[in-house]
Motif scaffolding. Structure first.
Motif, PDB file in Angstrom:
ATOM      1  N   GLY A  66     -28.317  36.342  17.271  1.00  0.00           N
ATOM      2  CA  GLY A  66     -27.063  36.477  18.075  1.00  0.00           C
ATOM      3  C   GLY A  66     -26.356  37.587  17.282  1.00  0.00           C
ATOM      4  O   GLY A  66     -26.281  37.702  16.660  1.00  0.00           O
ATOM      5  N   ARG A  68     -23.026  38.754  16.467  1.00  0.00           N
ATOM      6  CA  ARG A  68     -21.567  39.100  17.220  1.00  0.00           C
ATOM      7  C   ARG A  68     -21.850  37.432  18.095  1.00  0.00           C
ATOM      8  O   ARG A  68     -20.269  37.364  18.499  1.00  0.00           O
ATOM      9  CB  ARG A  68     -20.846  39.988  17.771  1.00  0.00           C
ATOM     10  CG  ARG A  68     -21.145  41.563  17.179  1.00  0.00           C
ATOM     11  CD  ARG A  68     -20.364  42.230  17.349  1.00  0.00           C
ATOM     12  NE  ARG A  68     -20.526  43.784  16.912  1.00  0.00           N
ATOM     13  CZ  ARG A  68     -20.417  45.075  17.609  1.00  0.00           C
ATOM     14  NH1 ARG A  68     -19.293  44.623  17.816  1.00  0.00           N
ATOM     15  NH2 ARG A  68     -20.744  46.256  17.235  1.00  0.00           N
ATOM     16  N   GLY A  69     -22.567  37.094  17.616  1.00  0.00           N
ATOM     17  CA  GLY A  69     -22.677  35.383  19.372  1.00  0.00           C
ATOM     18  C   GLY A  69     -23.266  36.027  20.515  1.00  0.00           C
ATOM     19  O   GLY A  69     -24.836  36.675  19.741  1.00  0.00           O
ATOM     20  N   HIS A  77     -18.102  37.327  17.927  1.00  0.00           N
ATOM     21  CA  HIS A  77     -17.110  37.190  16.654  1.00  0.00           C
ATOM     22  C   HIS A  77     -16.311  35.534  16.742  1.00  0.00           C
ATOM     23  O   HIS A  77     -15.493  34.886  16.038  1.00  0.00           O
ATOM     24  CB  HIS A  77     -16.630  37.488  15.802  1.00  0.00           C
ATOM     25  CG  HIS A  77     -17.810  38.579  15.628  1.00  0.00           C
ATOM     26  ND1 HIS A  77     -18.926  38.556  14.693  1.00  0.00           N
ATOM     27  CD2 HIS A  77     -17.681  39.727  15.519  1.00  0.00           C
ATOM     28  CE1 HIS A  77     -19.866  39.248  13.684  1.00  0.00           C
ATOM     29  NE2 HIS A  77     -18.592  40.357  14.164  1.00  0.00           N
ATOM     30  N   SER A  81     -18.582  32.486  21.985  1.00  0.00           N
ATOM     31  CA  SER A  81     -19.784  33.327  21.262  1.00  0.00           C
ATOM     32  C   SER A  81     -20.598  33.064  21.352  1.00  0.00           C
ATOM     33  O   SER A  81     -22.347  32.815  21.316  1.00  0.00           O
ATOM     34  CB  SER A  81     -18.963  34.933  21.159  1.00  0.00           C
ATOM     35  OG  SER A  81     -20.418  35.482  21.185  1.00  0.00           O
ATOM     36  N   ASN A  82     -20.845  32.176  19.674  1.00  0.00           N
ATOM     37  CA  ASN A  82     -21.537  31.740  18.930  1.00  0.00           C
ATOM     38  C   ASN A  82     -22.139  30.877  19.067  1.00  0.00           C
ATOM     39  O   ASN A  82     -23.537  30.006  19.379  1.00  0.00           O
ATOM     40  CB  ASN A  82     -21.501  31.489  17.513  1.00  0.00           C
ATOM     41  CG  ASN A  82     -21.036  32.732  16.767  1.00  0.00           C
ATOM     42  OD1 ASN A  82     -22.243  33.627  16.095  1.00  0.00           O
ATOM     43  ND2 ASN A  82     -19.710  33.763  16.428  1.00  0.00           N
ATOM     44  N   LEU A  93     -27.627  33.879  13.674  1.00  0.00           N
ATOM     45  CA  LEU A  93     -26.210  34.010  14.151  1.00  0.00           C
ATOM     46  C   LEU A  93     -25.471  34.998  12.433  1.00  0.00           C
ATOM     47  O   LEU A  93     -25.838  34.594  11.678  1.00  0.00           O
ATOM     48  CB  LEU A  93     -25.514  32.775  14.399  1.00  0.00           C
ATOM     49  CG  LEU A  93     -25.768  31.706  15.702  1.00  0.00           C
ATOM     50  CD1 LEU A  93     -24.829  30.448  15.448  1.00  0.00           C
ATOM     51  CD2 LEU A  93     -25.712  32.385  16.536  1.00  0.00           C
ATOM     52  N   CYS A  95     -21.847  36.754  11.300  1.00  0.00           N
ATOM     53  CA  CYS A  95     -20.088  36.665  10.810  1.00  0.00           C
ATOM     54  C   CYS A  95     -20.449  38.227  10.441  1.00  0.00           C
ATOM     55  O   CYS A  95     -21.027  38.543   8.971  1.00  0.00           O
ATOM     56  CB  CYS A  95     -20.553  36.157  10.060  1.00  0.00           C
ATOM     57  SG  CYS A  95     -18.375  36.199   9.874  1.00  0.00           S
ATOM     58  N   CYS A 107     -14.178  36.914  10.368  1.00  0.00           N
ATOM     59  CA  CYS A 107     -15.180  37.796  10.732  1.00  0.00           C
ATOM     60  C   CYS A 107     -15.057  38.212  11.658  1.00  0.00           C
ATOM     61  O   CYS A 107     -14.018  37.983  12.608  1.00  0.00           O
ATOM     62  CB  CYS A 107     -15.577  36.513  11.599  1.00  0.00           C
ATOM     63  SG  CYS A 107     -17.282  35.253  10.779  1.00  0.00           S
ATOM     64  N   SER A 200     -17.139  30.438  10.306  1.00  0.00           N
ATOM     65  CA  SER A 200     -18.722  30.507  10.473  1.00  0.00           C
ATOM     66  C   SER A 200     -19.677  29.851  10.218  1.00  0.00           C
ATOM     67  O   SER A 200     -21.331  29.331  10.384  1.00  0.00           O
ATOM     68  CB  SER A 200     -18.409  32.178  10.666  1.00  0.00           C
ATOM     69  OG  SER A 200     -19.277  32.194   9.660  1.00  0.00           O
ATOM     70  N   PHE A 204     -22.226  27.606  11.914  1.00  0.00           N
ATOM     71  CA  PHE A 204     -23.986  27.707  12.240  1.00  0.00           C
ATOM     72  C   PHE A 204     -24.114  27.039  11.805  1.00  0.00           C
ATOM     73  O   PHE A 204     -25.498  26.378  11.985  1.00  0.00           O
ATOM     74  CB  PHE A 204     -24.044  29.291  11.617  1.00  0.00           C
ATOM     75  CG  PHE A 204     -23.014  30.488  11.718  1.00  0.00           C
ATOM     76  CD1 PHE A 204     -22.741  30.233  12.943  1.00  0.00           C
ATOM     77  CD2 PHE A 204     -23.516  31.688  11.483  1.00  0.00           C
ATOM     78  CE1 PHE A 204     -21.622  31.740  13.773  1.00  0.00           C
ATOM     79  CE2 PHE A 204     -23.327  32.663  12.176  1.00  0.00           C
ATOM     80  CZ  PHE A 204     -22.008  32.212  13.204  1.00  0.00           C
TER      81      PHE A 204
END
Length: 403
Positions: A66, A68-69, A77, A81-82, A93, A95, A107, A200, A204
């Protein structure tokens, strides 16, 4: 409202959006885009193979990263988005890491992008920006510059994220909030949430994904109030160690080779997977070794195993067809591990694909070329993974091909 969960001792994100309980219970889904792209492919072996996988069960894969997601539709970020990227099967993912005035890690794609990625210019913090909003005039575009280093962490956390954009014709700060690229959307921007780097990691981890943080180049002179570049690079790693994340789950990135070499020396376990980022620059010729500026043997001798290269460095026009560049083949021959960035960031490809496809823009025809490029990157360039602004496409391809 912010809460603490059993996942981590860190202060986490809003309860309703923290994925600890609800994202892991949500199966990976492709959505309509991969099938849409497969349908657009010309008849042939690639279309036959990818069409044969329409009924497969989607699975998370580390080949899908991903970027920035999933910022094709969600503010980059952010939590949202993530979570979207993880739901599309992204197994890694990102950051992008920068720091605030009090040297806390957050992030953001750049230390100086708050004026385009948040509401700072229309908030009470606007007067803290490095450069105030300047309206457009006959001979100049509207401008501003707002840095994370202009704010404390507490101040940063009051901002509202938005799609990365700026209306350069704006005469007011409110108008400057516009300018979203026509191939992106604001449908999913409402109520999005910023993240610290530590947040993050917790998010994640709860999503079952691995980590690829990028240490961003500071916009301020370093050391910054006693905070050196080495302190910065070390602090990023320390936050993974504090969260109990094994080094094998982290691919730390930087465009600064000195950062990569620092991790190799100071944190050798994390250094094993440190990624040296490179991108197309003026004069680069993917077929001419004298223009590459990277000596693969020298990098290997220094302990660098991974190169993260822009798509335009890895693709070339070979008799009217997309193919792996000489640069990509040479890196592979030198046993460098390649990671490609960034698929699906250029919008519709009918006009040639822009900067990311500049080495092959003359043979790019439509969005099905995203899949053709992906096939070349995977099969001919032998990349380890591909960043995308919409990870479902890469996930679908990787699942279908057994990557």
């Amino acid at each position: 409202m912010r809460i603490t969960t059993a996942l981590t001792a860190l202060t986490l994100l809003p309860t309703a959006l923290l994925a600890g309980n609800h994202a892991l219970q949500t199966p990976v889904e492709y959505g309509p885009r991969p099938a849409y792209l497969v349908d657009k492919l010309p008849e042939g072996a690639l279309k036959d193979k990818l069409a044969s996988c329409m009924g497969q069960t989607p699975q998370q894969t580390a080949f899908s990263i991903g970027h920035r997601g999933a910022p094709l539709l969600f503010p980059e970020h952010t939590v949202e988005s993530n979570v979207a990227a993880a739901r599309m099967g992204a197994g890694i993912l990102e950051c992008d890491v920068t720091f605030t005035a009090d040297h806390e890690l957050v992030c953001r794609h750049a230390q100086n992008d708050l004026h385009t990625t948040t509401n700072i210019l229309v908030s009470d913090l606007a007067d803290k920006c490095t450069a105030d909003f300047t309206p457009a005039a006959e001979d100049s575009a509207a401008s501003a510059e707002c840095r994370t280093s202009d704010l404390t962490l507490a101040e940063f956390q009051t901002l509202t994220p938005k799609m990365d954009s700026a209306d350069k014709t704006a005469t007011t700060a409110e108008e400057y909030q516009g300018g979203v690229a026509p191939f992106r959307t604001q449908l999913y921007s409402d109520g999005a949430h910023l993240m610290t780097h530590a947040e993050s990691i917790a998010l994640f981890k709860s999503l079952g994904a691995k980590f690829t943080p990028e240490l961003k180049s500071p916009s301020v002179e370093m050391p910054h109030n006693g905070f050196s570049q080495e302190d910065y690079a070390q602090k990023m790693i320390e936050e993974y160690k504090a969260a109990g994340v094994p080094a094998s789950d982290v691919w730390a990135q930087s465009f600064n080779l000195d950062d990569v070499l620092y991790w190799i020396k100071a944190e050798p376990e994390f250094g094993k997977q440190a990624v040296y980022l490179v991108e197309w620059s003026d004069g680069f010729d993917e077929q001419d070794q004298s223009t590459w500026s990277q000596d693969f043997a020298q990098l290997k001798a220094q302990g660098v195993e991974y190169i993260g290269a822009s798509l335009n460095m890895l693709l070339t026009n070979e008799d009217g067809k997309l193919a792996a560049s000489a640069y990509a083949k040479a890196a592979k021959a030198a046993d460098m591990k390649l990671i490609a960035w960034t698929l699906e960031r250029s919008g519709p490809l009918a006009s040639g694909g822009g900067w990311y496809f500049r080495s092959v823009g003359d043979i790019i025809s439509d969005d099905s070329d995203y899949l053709v490029a992906l096939d070349v990157l995977a099969q001919d360039a032998g990349v380890e993974g591909v960043f995308s602004d919409w990870p479902a496409t890469v996930t679908y391809y990787a699942n279908c091909m057994g990557l």
